[in-house]
Motif scaffolding. Structure first.
Motif, PDB file in Angstrom:
ATOM      1  N   GLY A 101       0.811  -1.235   0.000  1.00  0.00           N
ATOM      2  CA  GLY A 101       0.000   0.000   0.000  1.00  0.00           C
ATOM      3  C   GLY A 101       0.834   1.269   0.000  1.00  0.00           C
ATOM      4  N   LEU A 102       0.168   2.413   0.156  1.00  0.00           N
ATOM      5  CA  LEU A 102       0.844   3.714   0.096  1.00  0.00           C
ATOM      6  C   LEU A 102       1.696   3.949   1.344  1.00  0.00           C
ATOM      7  CD1 LEU A 102      -2.016   6.024  -1.254  1.00  0.00           C
ATOM      8  CD2 LEU A 102      -0.164   4.920  -2.539  1.00  0.00           C
ATOM      9  N   ALA A 103       2.967   4.295   1.139  1.00  0.00           N
ATOM     10  CA  ALA A 103       3.875   4.482   2.278  1.00  0.00           C
ATOM     11  C   ALA A 103       4.809   5.674   2.077  1.00  0.00           C
ATOM     12  CB  ALA A 103       4.673   3.213   2.520  1.00  0.00           C
ATOM     13  N   ALA A 104       4.326   6.691   1.367  1.00  0.00           N
ATOM     14  CA  ALA A 104       5.073   7.948   1.186  1.00  0.00           C
ATOM     15  C   ALA A 104       6.500   7.732   0.686  1.00  0.00           C
ATOM     16  CB  ALA A 104       5.089   8.752   2.492  1.00  0.00           C
ATOM     17  N   GLY A 105       6.684   6.751  -0.197  1.00  0.00           N
ATOM     18  CA  GLY A 105       7.997   6.525  -0.796  1.00  0.00           C
ATOM     19  C   GLY A 105       8.979   5.811   0.112  1.00  0.00           C
ATOM     20  N   LYS A 106       8.522   5.416   1.314  1.00  0.00           N
ATOM     21  CA  LYS A 106       9.471   4.825   2.262  1.00  0.00           C
ATOM     22  C   LYS A 106       9.238   3.337   2.473  1.00  0.00           C
ATOM     23  CE  LYS A 106       9.375   9.296   4.354  1.00  0.00           C
ATOM     24  NZ  LYS A 106       8.557  10.047   5.283  1.00  0.00           N
ATOM     25  N   GLY A 107       8.303   2.757   1.732  1.00  0.00           N
ATOM     26  CA  GLY A 107       7.898   1.369   1.972  1.00  0.00           C
ATOM     27  C   GLY A 107       8.685   0.310   1.233  1.00  0.00           C
ATOM     28  N   ALA A 108       9.798   0.681   0.587  1.00  0.00           N
ATOM     29  CA  ALA A 108      10.598  -0.321  -0.129  1.00  0.00           C
ATOM     30  C   ALA A 108      11.942  -0.462   0.578  1.00  0.00           C
ATOM     31  CB  ALA A 108      10.822   0.105  -1.574  1.00  0.00           C
TER      32      ALA A 108
ATOM     33  N   ASP B 299      15.312  10.823 -10.327  1.00  0.00           N
ATOM     34  CA  ASP B 299      15.111  11.140  -8.915  1.00  0.00           C
ATOM     35  C   ASP B 299      16.307  10.594  -8.130  1.00  0.00           C
ATOM     36  OD1 ASP B 299      13.990  11.593  -6.408  1.00  0.00           O
ATOM     37  OD2 ASP B 299      12.436  10.068  -6.595  1.00  0.00           O
ATOM     38  N   HIS B 300      16.536  11.085  -6.936  1.00  0.00           N
ATOM     39  CA  HIS B 300      17.557  10.538  -6.040  1.00  0.00           C
ATOM     40  C   HIS B 300      16.853  10.203  -4.745  1.00  0.00           C
ATOM     41  CE1 HIS B 300      19.851  12.572  -9.067  1.00  0.00           C
ATOM     42  NE2 HIS B 300      21.010  12.278  -8.518  1.00  0.00           N
ATOM     43  N   LYS B 301      16.509   8.923  -4.572  1.00  0.00           N
ATOM     44  CA  LYS B 301      15.634   8.556  -3.448  1.00  0.00           C
ATOM     45  C   LYS B 301      16.381   8.350  -2.141  1.00  0.00           C
ATOM     46  CE  LYS B 301      11.556   6.869  -5.698  1.00  0.00           C
ATOM     47  NZ  LYS B 301      11.701   6.363  -7.053  1.00  0.00           N
ATOM     48  N   ARG B 302      17.652   7.911  -2.221  1.00  0.00           N
ATOM     49  CA  ARG B 302      18.386   7.628  -0.981  1.00  0.00           C
ATOM     50  C   ARG B 302      18.803   8.929  -0.312  1.00  0.00           C
ATOM     51  NH1 ARG B 302      20.596   2.645  -0.219  1.00  0.00           N
ATOM     52  NH2 ARG B 302      19.842   1.109  -1.695  1.00  0.00           N
ATOM     53  N   VAL B 303      18.869   8.892   1.006  1.00  0.00           N
ATOM     54  CA  VAL B 303      19.147  10.123   1.750  1.00  0.00           C
ATOM     55  C   VAL B 303      20.604  10.576   1.604  1.00  0.00           C
ATOM     56  CG1 VAL B 303      19.723   9.031   3.977  1.00  0.00           C
ATOM     57  CG2 VAL B 303      18.645  11.299   3.940  1.00  0.00           C
TER      58      VAL B 303
ATOM     59  N   PRO C  14      18.895   5.137   3.803  1.00  0.00           N
ATOM     60  CA  PRO C  14      17.483   4.787   3.593  1.00  0.00           C
ATOM     61  C   PRO C  14      16.810   5.587   2.481  1.00  0.00           C
ATOM     62  CG  PRO C  14      17.812   5.831   5.760  1.00  0.00           C
ATOM     63  CD  PRO C  14      19.147   5.710   5.133  1.00  0.00           C
ATOM     64  N   ASN C  15      15.722   5.040   1.974  1.00  0.00           N
ATOM     65  CA  ASN C  15      14.915   5.737   0.972  1.00  0.00           C
ATOM     66  C   ASN C  15      14.148   6.896   1.608  1.00  0.00           C
ATOM     67  OD1 ASN C  15      15.282   4.620  -1.602  1.00  0.00           O
ATOM     68  ND2 ASN C  15      14.022   2.852  -1.085  1.00  0.00           N
ATOM     69  N   THR C  16      13.951   7.927   0.802  1.00  0.00           N
ATOM     70  CA  THR C  16      13.185   9.102   1.240  1.00  0.00           C
ATOM     71  C   THR C  16      12.090   9.339   0.210  1.00  0.00           C
ATOM     72  OG1 THR C  16      14.417  10.666  -0.117  1.00  0.00           O
ATOM     73  CG2 THR C  16      15.346  10.153   2.053  1.00  0.00           C
ATOM     74  N   GLY C  17      11.350  10.408   0.381  1.00  0.00           N
ATOM     75  CA  GLY C  17      10.399  10.824  -0.651  1.00  0.00           C
ATOM     76  C   GLY C  17      11.107  11.389  -1.878  1.00  0.00           C
ATOM     77  N   GLY C  18      12.420  11.639  -1.784  1.00  0.00           N
ATOM     78  CA  GLY C  18      13.184  12.183  -2.923  1.00  0.00           C
ATOM     79  C   GLY C  18      14.030  13.364  -2.477  1.00  0.00           C
ATOM     80  N   MET C  19      15.347  13.258  -2.701  1.00  0.00           N
ATOM     81  CA  MET C  19      16.291  14.284  -2.236  1.00  0.00           C
ATOM     82  C   MET C  19      16.697  15.244  -3.348  1.00  0.00           C
ATOM     83  SD  MET C  19      16.734  13.644   0.961  1.00  0.00           S
ATOM     84  CE  MET C  19      18.170  14.627   1.372  1.00  0.00           C
ATOM     85  N   GLY C  20      16.251  14.963  -4.568  1.00  0.00           N
ATOM     86  CA  GLY C  20      16.615  15.841  -5.669  1.00  0.00           C
ATOM     87  C   GLY C  20      16.349  15.142  -6.983  1.00  0.00           C
ATOM     88  N   ALA C  21      16.450  15.880  -8.066  1.00  0.00           N
ATOM     89  CA  ALA C  21      16.175  15.313  -9.388  1.00  0.00           C
ATOM     90  C   ALA C  21      16.814  16.205 -10.440  1.00  0.00           C
ATOM     91  CB  ALA C  21      14.672  15.233  -9.632  1.00  0.00           C
ATOM     92  N   TYR C  22      16.990  15.622 -11.628  1.00  0.00           N
ATOM     93  CA  TYR C  22      17.463  16.450 -12.734  1.00  0.00           C
ATOM     94  C   TYR C  22      16.901  15.926 -14.044  1.00  0.00           C
ATOM     95  CZ  TYR C  22      20.811  12.823 -13.971  1.00  0.00           C
ATOM     96  OH  TYR C  22      21.380  11.634 -14.357  1.00  0.00           O
ATOM     97  N   ALA C  23      16.938  16.785 -15.038  1.00  0.00           N
ATOM     98  CA  ALA C  23      16.489  16.430 -16.392  1.00  0.00           C
ATOM     99  C   ALA C  23      17.169  17.397 -17.354  1.00  0.00           C
ATOM    100  CB  ALA C  23      14.970  16.573 -16.515  1.00  0.00           C
ATOM    101  N   PRO C  24      17.398  17.024 -18.603  1.00  0.00           N
ATOM    102  CA  PRO C  24      17.117  15.704 -19.168  1.00  0.00           C
ATOM    103  C   PRO C  24      18.179  14.709 -18.731  1.00  0.00           C
ATOM    104  CG  PRO C  24      18.217  17.065 -20.798  1.00  0.00           C
ATOM    105  CD  PRO C  24      18.042  17.918 -19.578  1.00  0.00           C
TER     106      PRO C  24
ATOM    107  N   GLY D 151      17.769  15.055  10.159  1.00  0.00           N
ATOM    108  CA  GLY D 151      17.167  13.849  10.731  1.00  0.00           C
ATOM    109  C   GLY D 151      16.266  13.124   9.749  1.00  0.00           C
ATOM    110  N   TYR D 152      15.662  13.869   8.783  1.00  0.00           N
ATOM    111  CA  TYR D 152      14.817  13.256   7.768  1.00  0.00           C
ATOM    112  C   TYR D 152      15.611  12.197   7.011  1.00  0.00           C
ATOM    113  CZ  TYR D 152      12.077  12.838   3.500  1.00  0.00           C
ATOM    114  OH  TYR D 152      11.363  12.338   2.451  1.00  0.00           O
ATOM    115  N   PRO D 153      15.074  11.009   6.700  1.00  0.00           N
ATOM    116  CA  PRO D 153      13.677  10.586   6.802  1.00  0.00           C
ATOM    117  C   PRO D 153      13.293  10.022   8.169  1.00  0.00           C
ATOM    118  CG  PRO D 153      14.926   8.872   5.713  1.00  0.00           C
ATOM    119  CD  PRO D 153      15.896   9.980   6.045  1.00  0.00           C
ATOM    120  N   GLY D 154      14.171  10.102   9.159  1.00  0.00           N
ATOM    121  CA  GLY D 154      13.801   9.717  10.523  1.00  0.00           C
ATOM    122  C   GLY D 154      13.131  10.901  11.208  1.00  0.00           C
TER     123      GLY D 154
END
Ligand code: AMP
Ligand code: GLY
Length: 425
Positions: free
Chosen positions: A146-153, A212-216, A223-233, A338-341
């Motif tokens: 189910g839904l876990a705000a990006g932290k459930g994996a 995306d960059h999911k790891r803190v 640990p995984n987070t909701g996302g620490m940054g991203a880039y494109a293309p 402290g995030y994602p804790g």
């Protein structure tokens, strides 16, 4: 035209920013807008998940387009509620949104239509999960369905870690009901990319891919987070890869959902792993990604208003293409220490005045609020600092220039967003 944005994080701030450019004369509203959104939209004091309340409000105000940012209202059925009253709304129904709200559903769907993804099994009983994990080689990935705000994996490199993760989810309900069912799947090696497909249920227009960059931690650790940054293309997203992604991933999934009487209208987000055997699906989401939307939307050359309106009204987007303006964008997310804790909030934020009204540096708010006259932190992910430039180096330098010009106690961030593209391997 009156437009309502549902949600109030960094992604919704970016959506509001883009739609205001596309529809300069429209009147904008947003649910409980954060301090960055508040100057751009009138506030509606209703929770994003209050579907009935929002539908009544939208009916009373004559809202002509509602755009839903986050997954929770979609999974909760906001689209059905609006449609019942004939109100145009952009996003999938809760049945179609199961592609995100139930990883078990998504995996079974992919298996049924032959979309490439990691091998897996679903479990509701701890004893069954335990037996399976003991028999399978690590690394394994254990996920709450189910839904876990990006932290459930949880990526597990030993059997013990995998057993622990599965036990915590199934026996201790570490993710509540979201972990009543789990998916245990094989680990896929490769580089990740996020692709947003704007779809009317049948046709799809892929937007510029991002990463995306999911790891803190730096170098993608921790640990995984909701996302620490991203880039494109991103360089790995060649035209050929995107053709494969469209034909072998998006279209079969959309056809299957349409065939089962739950067409997916909105943005279908494919989180992909580029593997030697071709792209494989890591996950689907039923909405724009956060923090990817903050880089993708500012890079679009074309308006997204018309396709959003068409989809919201149940129309077609056949032949619609949404082009990229040729620049690069890089988003560094500033988080609370402290995030994602556990983390503290209420820290005063200062943003240098020279960051305002720039075309090459955008600051999108997420976890911020006003406390009297002081802007303070109010969440784990506080701000998205997006630099734009002719290439990724320039975009990165702008983003970090913005980061330096923002201060709050405990300000944390990754300095290496975009590292895969910037450091030759
Ligand atoms: P998810 O919640 O499914 O998006 O997973 C979150 C993150 O965990 C993904 O973005 C990947 O970085 C990682 N991940 C999930 N599943 C796998 C997998 N099977 N193999 C490798 N990495 C994975
Ligand atoms: N960036 C990951 C997500 O939006 O779920």
């Amino acid at each position: 035209m009156k437009i309502l944005i549902v949600g109030h994080g960094g992604r919704e701030h970016a959506l509001l920013w883009k739609l205001r450019r596309d529809a300069p004369s429209a009147e904008f509203f947003a649910t409980r807008p954060n301090p960055g959104m508040a100057p751009l939209a009138q506030g509606v004091d209703l929770a994003p998940t209050d579907a009935e309340g929002l539908a009544s409000w939208a009916e009373g105000r004559g809202i002509s387009l509602t755009v839903v940012g986050p997954e929770q209202p979609l999974a909760g059925g906001i689209v059905e509620t609006f449609r019942k009253r004939g109100l145009p709304i952009f996003g999938p129904t809760s049945t179609a949104a199961r592609i995100e709200s139930s990883k078990a559903f998504a995996k079974e769907l992919m298996e049924r239509v032959g979309v490439p993804t990691a091998g897996y099994r679903c479990f509701r009983r701890w004893a069954d999960a335990e037996a399976y994990i003991r028999e399978h080689p690590v690394p394994l990935v254990v996920k709450a369905s189910g839904l876990a705000a990006g932290k459930g994996a949880i990526i597990c490199s030993t059997v013990e870690e995998a057993l622990e993760a599965a036990r915590e989810m199934l026996e201790e309900r570490a993710f509540g009901d979201a972990g009543a069912e789990i998916v245990v799947e094989e680990f896929m090696e490769g580089e990740e990319l996020s692709v947003f497909g704007l779809t009317d249920g049948r046709h799809v227009s892929l937007l510029l891919p991002s990463q995306d960059h999911k790891r803190v931690g730096e170098g993608d650790t921790g640990p995984n987070t909701g996302g620490m940054g991203a880039y494109a293309p991103i360089a790995l997203a060649s035209d050929e890869l995107l053709r494969t992604v469209k034909e072998d991933i998006f279209l079969p999934i959309l056809d299957a959902l349409e065939g089962s009487a739950s067409p997916f209208r909105g943005v279908l987000y494919a989180g992909l792993m580029s593997t030697p055997a071709g792209p494989k699906v890591v996950e689907f989401n039923c909405r724009f990604g956060d923090p990817e939307a903050q880089v993708v939307l500012p890079l679009l050359d074309d308006s997204i208003l018309e396709p959003l309106v068409a989809v919201a009204r149940g129309g077609s987007i056949a032949g619609v293409e949404i082009r990229w303006d040729g620049r690069s964008a890089l988003n560094t997310v500033l988080t609370s220490q402290g995030y994602p804790g556990a983390y503290e909030t209420g820290r005063a934020i200062t943003i240098a005045p020279e960051l305002q009204e720039r075309d090459d540096l955008l600051v999108f708010h997420a976890g911020t609020r006003w406390e009297d006259d002081t802007l303070v932190t109010a969440g784990g992910r506080v701000l998205s600092v997006v630099g734009l430039g002719q290439d990724l180096e320039e975009a990165r330098a702008r983003s970090l220039e913005g980061v330096e010009a923002i201060a709050f106690e405990g300000k944390s961030y990754r300095t290496d967003i975009g590292w895969r593209a910037l450091t030759p391997s």
